[in-house]
Each structure stands twice: as structure tokens, then as C-alpha cells.
Design a protein around this motif. Sequence first.
Motif, PDB file in Angstrom:
ATOM      1  N   GLU A  40       4.040   6.888  18.225  1.00 42.25           N
ATOM      2  CA  GLU A  40       4.331   8.210  18.769  1.00 42.25           C
ATOM      3  C   GLU A  40       5.760   8.287  19.299  1.00 42.25           C
ATOM      4  O   GLU A  40       6.477   9.265  19.046  1.00 42.25           O
ATOM      5  N   LEU A  41       6.180   7.249  20.026  1.00 46.88           N
ATOM      6  CA  LEU A  41       7.534   7.226  20.579  1.00 46.88           C
ATOM      7  C   LEU A  41       8.579   7.127  19.469  1.00 46.88           C
ATOM      8  O   LEU A  41       9.629   7.776  19.532  1.00 46.88           O
ATOM      9  N   LEU A  42       8.316   6.303  18.468  1.00 45.66           N
ATOM     10  CA  LEU A  42       9.255   6.180  17.355  1.00 45.66           C
ATOM     11  C   LEU A  42       9.392   7.500  16.603  1.00 45.66           C
ATOM     12  O   LEU A  42      10.489   7.875  16.180  1.00 45.66           O
ATOM     13  N   SER A  43       8.275   8.195  16.434  1.00 45.96           N
ATOM     14  CA  SER A  43       8.326   9.495  15.773  1.00 45.96           C
ATOM     15  C   SER A  43       9.145  10.485  16.595  1.00 45.96           C
ATOM     16  O   SER A  43      10.010  11.194  16.065  1.00 45.96           O
ATOM     17  N   ASP A  44       8.891  10.525  17.888  1.00 50.80           N
ATOM     18  CA  ASP A  44       9.562  11.489  18.756  1.00 50.80           C
ATOM     19  C   ASP A  44      11.042  11.161  18.961  1.00 50.80           C
ATOM     20  O   ASP A  44      11.903  12.028  18.841  1.00 50.80           O
ATOM     21  N   ARG A  45      11.332   9.900  19.253  1.00 50.97           N
ATOM     22  CA  ARG A  45      12.692   9.525  19.637  1.00 50.97           C
ATOM     23  C   ARG A  45      13.586   9.152  18.464  1.00 50.97           C
ATOM     24  O   ARG A  45      14.806   9.319  18.532  1.00 50.97           O
ATOM     25  N   LEU A  46      12.998   8.614  17.405  1.00 52.74           N
ATOM     26  CA  LEU A  46      13.798   8.139  16.277  1.00 52.74           C
ATOM     27  C   LEU A  46      13.738   9.110  15.103  1.00 52.74           C
ATOM     28  O   LEU A  46      14.756   9.652  14.683  1.00 52.74           O
TER      29      LEU A  46
ATOM     30  N   ARG B 111       2.054   7.425   8.576  1.00 53.42           N
ATOM     31  CA  ARG B 111       1.064   8.501   8.619  1.00 53.42           C
ATOM     32  C   ARG B 111       1.457   9.612   9.583  1.00 53.42           C
ATOM     33  O   ARG B 111       0.703  10.568   9.780  1.00 53.42           O
ATOM     34  N   THR B 112       2.648   9.484  10.160  1.00 55.76           N
ATOM     35  CA  THR B 112       3.122  10.450  11.156  1.00 55.76           C
ATOM     36  C   THR B 112       4.188  11.350  10.537  1.00 55.76           C
ATOM     37  O   THR B 112       5.080  10.862   9.858  1.00 55.76           O
TER      38      THR B 112
ATOM     39  N   THR C 268       5.061  10.548   2.268  1.00 53.95           N
ATOM     40  CA  THR C 268       6.284  10.103   1.592  1.00 53.95           C
ATOM     41  C   THR C 268       6.052   8.883   0.725  1.00 53.95           C
ATOM     42  O   THR C 268       6.919   8.511  -0.078  1.00 53.95           O
ATOM     43  N   GLY C 269       4.891   8.233   0.858  1.00 53.16           N
ATOM     44  CA  GLY C 269       4.628   7.035   0.068  1.00 53.16           C
ATOM     45  C   GLY C 269       3.203   6.569   0.236  1.00 53.16           C
ATOM     46  O   GLY C 269       2.418   7.161   0.984  1.00 53.16           O
ATOM     47  N   THR C 270       2.867   5.507  -0.484  1.00 51.84           N
ATOM     48  CA  THR C 270       1.538   4.914  -0.406  1.00 51.84           C
ATOM     49  C   THR C 270       1.687   3.410  -0.210  1.00 51.84           C
ATOM     50  O   THR C 270       2.658   2.801  -0.665  1.00 51.84           O
ATOM     51  N   SER C 271       0.713   2.817   0.465  1.00 49.14           N
ATOM     52  CA  SER C 271       0.712   1.376   0.694  1.00 49.14           C
ATOM     53  C   SER C 271      -0.528   0.764   0.074  1.00 49.14           C
ATOM     54  O   SER C 271      -1.640   1.295   0.235  1.00 49.14           O
ATOM     55  N   ALA C 272      -0.357  -0.335  -0.641  1.00 46.36           N
ATOM     56  CA  ALA C 272      -1.469  -1.059  -1.239  1.00 46.36           C
ATOM     57  C   ALA C 272      -2.079  -2.002  -0.208  1.00 46.36           C
ATOM     58  O   ALA C 272      -1.452  -2.315   0.813  1.00 46.36           O
ATOM     59  N   PRO C 273      -3.310  -2.484  -0.436  1.00 46.06           N
ATOM     60  CA  PRO C 273      -3.927  -3.424   0.500  1.00 46.06           C
ATOM     61  C   PRO C 273      -3.099  -4.678   0.759  1.00 46.06           C
ATOM     62  O   PRO C 273      -3.183  -5.267   1.832  1.00 46.06           O
ATOM     63  N   ASN C 274      -2.282  -5.085  -0.237  1.00 45.92           N
ATOM     64  CA  ASN C 274      -1.445  -6.272  -0.050  1.00 45.92           C
ATOM     65  C   ASN C 274      -0.154  -5.968   0.697  1.00 45.92           C
ATOM     66  O   ASN C 274       0.701  -6.845   0.853  1.00 45.92           O
ATOM     67  N   GLY C 275       0.017  -4.719   1.156  1.00 48.70           N
ATOM     68  CA  GLY C 275       1.202  -4.354   1.919  1.00 48.70           C
ATOM     69  C   GLY C 275       2.320  -3.770   1.081  1.00 48.70           C
ATOM     70  O   GLY C 275       3.317  -3.309   1.630  1.00 48.70           O
ATOM     71  N   ALA C 276       2.186  -3.788  -0.256  1.00 51.14           N
ATOM     72  CA  ALA C 276       3.231  -3.232  -1.120  1.00 51.14           C
ATOM     73  C   ALA C 276       3.343  -1.732  -0.888  1.00 51.14           C
ATOM     74  O   ALA C 276       2.350  -1.020  -0.793  1.00 51.14           O
ATOM     75  N   PHE C 277       4.587  -1.248  -0.824  1.00 47.71           N
ATOM     76  CA  PHE C 277       4.850   0.168  -0.553  1.00 47.71           C
ATOM     77  C   PHE C 277       5.448   0.827  -1.785  1.00 47.71           C
ATOM     78  O   PHE C 277       6.312   0.262  -2.457  1.00 47.71           O
ATOM     79  N   ARG C 278       4.984   2.037  -2.099  1.00 48.38           N
ATOM     80  CA  ARG C 278       5.537   2.816  -3.205  1.00 48.38           C
ATOM     81  C   ARG C 278       5.832   4.226  -2.695  1.00 48.38           C
ATOM     82  O   ARG C 278       4.926   4.927  -2.246  1.00 48.38           O
ATOM     83  N   ARG C 279       7.094   4.608  -2.720  1.00 49.38           N
ATOM     84  CA  ARG C 279       7.455   5.932  -2.246  1.00 49.38           C
ATOM     85  C   ARG C 279       7.107   6.990  -3.293  1.00 49.38           C
ATOM     86  O   ARG C 279       6.932   6.674  -4.476  1.00 49.38           O
ATOM     87  N   ARG C 280       7.039   8.243  -2.846  1.00 48.99           N
ATOM     88  CA  ARG C 280       6.709   9.341  -3.748  1.00 48.99           C
ATOM     89  C   ARG C 280       7.953  10.108  -4.185  1.00 48.99           C
ATOM     90  O   ARG C 280       7.852  11.246  -4.643  1.00 48.99           O
ATOM     91  N   SER C 281       9.095   9.494  -4.037  1.00 44.32           N
ATOM     92  CA  SER C 281      10.350  10.112  -4.456  1.00 44.32           C
ATOM     93  C   SER C 281      11.271   9.004  -4.951  1.00 44.32           C
ATOM     94  O   SER C 281      10.883   7.839  -4.989  1.00 44.32           O
ATOM     95  N   CYS C 282      12.477   9.383  -5.321  1.00 41.33           N
ATOM     96  CA  CYS C 282      13.457   8.428  -5.850  1.00 41.33           C
ATOM     97  C   CYS C 282      14.775   8.647  -5.124  1.00 41.33           C
ATOM     98  O   CYS C 282      15.174   9.787  -4.869  1.00 41.33           O
ATOM     99  N   CYS C 283      15.474   7.570  -4.797  1.00 39.13           N
ATOM    100  CA  CYS C 283      16.764   7.698  -4.107  1.00 39.13           C
ATOM    101  C   CYS C 283      17.877   8.147  -5.049  1.00 39.13           C
ATOM    102  O   CYS C 283      18.999   8.418  -4.597  1.00 39.13           O
TER     103      CYS C 283
END
Length: 244
Positions: free
Chosen positions: A137-143, A200-201, A207-222
Motif C-alpha cells: 500500500e505504501l509503495l503504491s501510494d508513495r512510489l 495486483r495494485t 500489466t503482466g502475469t506471473s507463473a507459479p515458478n515466479g516467471a513474469f510476462r508483461r502484457r506490453s512491449c518496451c
Amino acid sequence: MTAPPTASAVIEEITALGPFFAVRTHPSGTAPPEPWQRFTRALLEARVNGVRDSLAAMGGRPAGTVELRVAASVAHLGLAARLVSPALAAAVLHGRVPAPRLAELRWQPVLGAPVPLSLPDDAFAGAPAREPARLAELLSDRLLNGPLTELADAMGEFSVSRHILWGNTASAVNGAVTMIASARPDLAPRIRALAALLHRTPPLRDTGTSAPNGAFRRRSCCLIYRAAPDRKGPLCGDCALSRT
């Protein structure tokens, strides 16, 4: 009762995690001495143009042939990583969430390496938080709703969509988590749990999805692949366009 760590102790510990976490401090409310600078519109524009020329040179293309929005997205991703990384490290290590606005930060706009970053000396003031939900919550609000929103506003002026900019930020969070877990395996469960809450905030939700093994896949491209000749450059490991 153990006294809370000083700001210098917090900074020393997070800086030990690597160059994306390294920060210094400056007296709050003071003008920056050389070579430190504020995050001004002119300097951000100069950085985008510098990244543009660098990307063109790496692809053997004439200067300025890379799309401006591609250079702005790549520049944004690097700066977002520099803002996100020390904040996440301070949160997971000490429950501290720095809260400066973009105008209060200082940087040295060098290319080719993580930019030197300085926080106001009161950035770590306030009581620490320990519960993951409260830290998220603090990271979302402050960062996220603080300097990262301001950075997205500035980079959006170069025709980069908010979808891409917040995807970049989500990718920066995942990158910081990976580096922290690698440098400090004992922190891996906590930092991954914190990142999952943060993803999830809003504004990182969806913006992305995380697999059970921790792998992250974003829903966009840089968009960095578009900097290569014929726009056929390699994709990042977490890119939405990657099939691996």
C-alpha cells in the motif's frame, strides 16, 4: 528495544545489492551542486535524444532514425528501474518506503550505466511497516503514485502510451525482485510476495502475469526491438511478444 537503523545504514545495505540499488543523499530542500541535477523536462528530453542516437548507432543506422517513442520508452524503463530498485530493497529489508517527489530527487544523466541517484536525507523518515499488505500500500501510494507517475507523465509527452509506460514499470519491479533474490536468497520469498501484491495494485494491475515458478510476462512491449534495422531486433525475456 532495538533502535531503528539510520538512513546511512539503510543506504549502505541496499547499495550493496548492486548498481541499480545504489543511492546517495542530499540535504532536503537544497539546490543541487554540480554534477547533480533535478529531473527537468529539458534533461529528460536530452536523455531521450541521447538514447535514440545510441540505439541507432548500435544498429548501424543513421542518427535519429529510431522512432522517438522507442527511445523514450527505453529511457523510461532505465529510469523507472533506478527509482523502483532502491525503494523495493529498503521496503523488504527495513520496512522503509522513501517518499520523495520527482522534483526532490537528484541525478546525473549519464548514458551507458545506471544513473547516479540521490534522495533527500529525510526520505527514510517515519515508522517502518512490516506487513506485506501495508508495504504494498505504501509503495503504491508513495512510489507508484508519486515519482513514477510524474516520470510517466513526462515520458508520455514523447508519444509513449500509458500502457507501455506502466508495463515498463511492472518490468522494472520484476527486474528488481530478480536482482534482490539473486543477491540475497534469504529475502526471495518476502520480496516475491511483496511484488505479487504490488502487481495486483493499481496502476500495475493487469500489466503482466506471473507463473507459479515466479516467471513474469508483461502484457506490453518496451518497443526496443523496433530500434534494430527493419525493426527486427531481439525481444526482452518478459515481453508480451515473446513466444518462449
